[in-house]
Design a protein around this motif. Structure first.
Motif, PDB file in Angstrom:
ATOM      1  N   UNK A  65       0.336  -1.223  -0.388  1.00  0.00           N
ATOM      2  CA  UNK A  65      -0.361  -0.243   0.412  1.00  0.00           C
ATOM      3  C   UNK A  65       0.904   1.229  -0.154  1.00  0.00           C
ATOM      4  N   UNK A  66       2.052   1.170   0.245  1.00  0.00           N
ATOM      5  CA  UNK A  66       2.743   2.858   0.267  1.00  0.00           C
ATOM      6  C   UNK A  66       3.801   1.941  -1.484  1.00  0.00           C
ATOM      7  N   UNK A  67       3.416   2.004  -2.175  1.00  0.00           N
ATOM      8  CA  UNK A  67       3.708   2.034  -3.632  1.00  0.00           C
ATOM      9  C   UNK A  67       3.917   3.510  -3.999  1.00  0.00           C
ATOM     10  N   UNK A  68       3.658   4.492  -4.020  1.00  0.00           N
ATOM     11  CA  UNK A  68       3.170   5.338  -4.278  1.00  0.00           C
ATOM     12  C   UNK A  68       4.869   6.743  -4.492  1.00  0.00           C
ATOM     13  N   UNK A  69       4.320   7.023  -5.984  1.00  0.00           N
ATOM     14  CA  UNK A  69       5.359   8.164  -6.030  1.00  0.00           C
ATOM     15  C   UNK A  69       7.157   8.746  -5.401  1.00  0.00           C
ATOM     16  N   UNK A  70       5.882   9.319  -4.158  1.00  0.00           N
ATOM     17  CA  UNK A  70       6.847  10.025  -2.797  1.00  0.00           C
ATOM     18  C   UNK A  70       7.082   8.926  -2.181  1.00  0.00           C
ATOM     19  N   UNK A  71       6.851   7.891  -2.108  1.00  0.00           N
ATOM     20  CA  UNK A  71       7.599   7.107  -1.071  1.00  0.00           C
ATOM     21  C   UNK A  71       9.155   6.150  -1.542  1.00  0.00           C
ATOM     22  N   UNK A  72       8.980   6.096  -3.733  1.00  0.00           N
ATOM     23  CA  UNK A  72       9.232   5.440  -3.856  1.00  0.00           C
ATOM     24  C   UNK A  72      10.937   7.032  -3.503  1.00  0.00           C
ATOM     25  N   UNK A  73      10.228   8.639  -4.195  1.00  0.00           N
ATOM     26  CA  UNK A  73      11.516   9.218  -4.502  1.00  0.00           C
ATOM     27  C   UNK A  73      12.012   9.463  -2.943  1.00  0.00           C
ATOM     28  N   UNK A  74      11.463   9.358  -1.110  1.00  0.00           N
ATOM     29  CA  UNK A  74      11.865   9.981  -0.584  1.00  0.00           C
ATOM     30  C   UNK A  74      13.002   8.762  -0.134  1.00  0.00           C
ATOM     31  N   UNK A  75      12.764   7.621  -0.302  1.00  0.00           N
ATOM     32  CA  UNK A  75      13.867   6.352  -0.195  1.00  0.00           C
ATOM     33  C   UNK A  75      14.873   6.610  -0.954  1.00  0.00           C
ATOM     34  N   UNK A  76      14.736   6.662  -2.793  1.00  0.00           N
ATOM     35  CA  UNK A  76      16.176   6.675  -2.899  1.00  0.00           C
ATOM     36  C   UNK A  76      16.955   7.830  -2.970  1.00  0.00           C
ATOM     37  N   UNK A  77      15.774   9.250  -2.475  1.00  0.00           N
ATOM     38  CA  UNK A  77      16.509  10.532  -2.441  1.00  0.00           C
ATOM     39  C   UNK A  77      17.251  10.209  -0.881  1.00  0.00           C
ATOM     40  N   UNK A  78      17.041   9.168  -0.011  1.00  0.00           N
ATOM     41  CA  UNK A  78      17.789   9.818   1.431  1.00  0.00           C
ATOM     42  C   UNK A  78      19.260   8.751   0.921  1.00  0.00           C
TER      43      UNK A  78
END
Length: 255
Positions: free
Chosen positions: A16-29
């Motif tokens: 349920x967390x496969x949103x664009x902003x979640x992926x962006x945050x994961x990779x940006x971190x």
């Protein structure tokens, strides 16, 4: 890219967390913390989408957002792909402003959470770490000792705590440490830049590694928690000085 810290970066997102902003945050971190370094090539879109458990459409949108932020670039043709571009270090002025805006209670909660995660990781690392894990920890401390800029020291310090969680053989603890480093890692080195010799941090980390290598779980936990408590207390004192200098208050926090 098989080491646990990097594996945690590319671990599947929660259902349920496969949103664009979640992926962006994961990779940006991961990019900000140096877990994927400047110039590294990311896995193919199909591989990365599969690893993160998101659709290729979601991943492409996330990569587009990262390109707009200057964190990745895409090269076409032979030898092409998506490559990491390390971000510039934030200015001290911006970090001081961010610290000034936090309350003492917020800083205390950050410290409590850091101590809980890192202390548990250190205890488990002493029980589970391999010889390779211990060697990696010592290598990170050497990088900290040799660092010449505040950004290099911050990244090496953050990497130490992430590697400590990895030595506990826990993806969840590693992810939690990555998240807290992304949230507060930049702030934690502000007071050190003002007055503290980085050798103090090197000595503290070395003591933790020695406890892990000796399989002394209680000492590893205690030393780690004491190190974090001292750092957070120093950060809070620096915060109070910033607030006093600005002539304001910190949102009703108490000393």
């Amino acid at each position: 890219m098989t080491q646990l810290p990097v594996s945690a970066v590319f671990a599947p997102l929660d259902d349920g967390s496969g949103r664009v902003e979640v992926v962006v945050r994961r990779l940006a971190e991961a990019i900000a913390l140096g877990l994927v370094a400047d110039g590294d090539q990311l896995p193919s879109e199909l591989e990365l989408a599969g690893a993160l458990n998101v659709s290729t459409v979601t991943l492409r949108a996330a990569l587009a957002a990262l390109r707009e932020r200057g964190l990745v670039e895409t090269r076409r043709g032979r030898g092409g792909g998506t490559f990491v571009r390390g971000p510039a270090d934030p200015s001290a002025a911006r970090l001081r402003q961010r610290l000034r805006e936090l309350s003492s209670s917020e800083l205390r909660e950050i410290g409590d959470y850091r101590a809980a995660i890192a202390g548990t990781a250190a205890r488990l690392a002493a029980l589970r770490a391999s010889g390779e894990n211990v060697q990696r920890l010592r290598q990170v401390v050497v990088k900290l000792e040799e660092a010449t800029t505040m950004g290099e020291r911050r990244r090496a310090d953050g990497r130490f705590h992430i590697e400590l969680a990895a030595a506990a053989q826990s993806v969840r603890l590693t992810r939690a440490e990555i998240d807290i480093q992304a949230e507060a890692g930049e702030l934690l080195w502000l007071p050190y830049g003002e007055a503290v010799d980085p050798a103090e941090v090197v000595h503290s980390h070395t003591a933790v590694i020695d406890a892990v290598a000796a399989r002394d779980a209680e000492s590893a936990r205690r030393l780690t928690e004491a190190h974090i408590d001292k750092g957070v207390q120093r950060l809070m004192e620096f915060h109070w000085r910033l607030v006093a200098t600005a002539g304001g208050d910190d949102g009703g926090s108490t000393r």
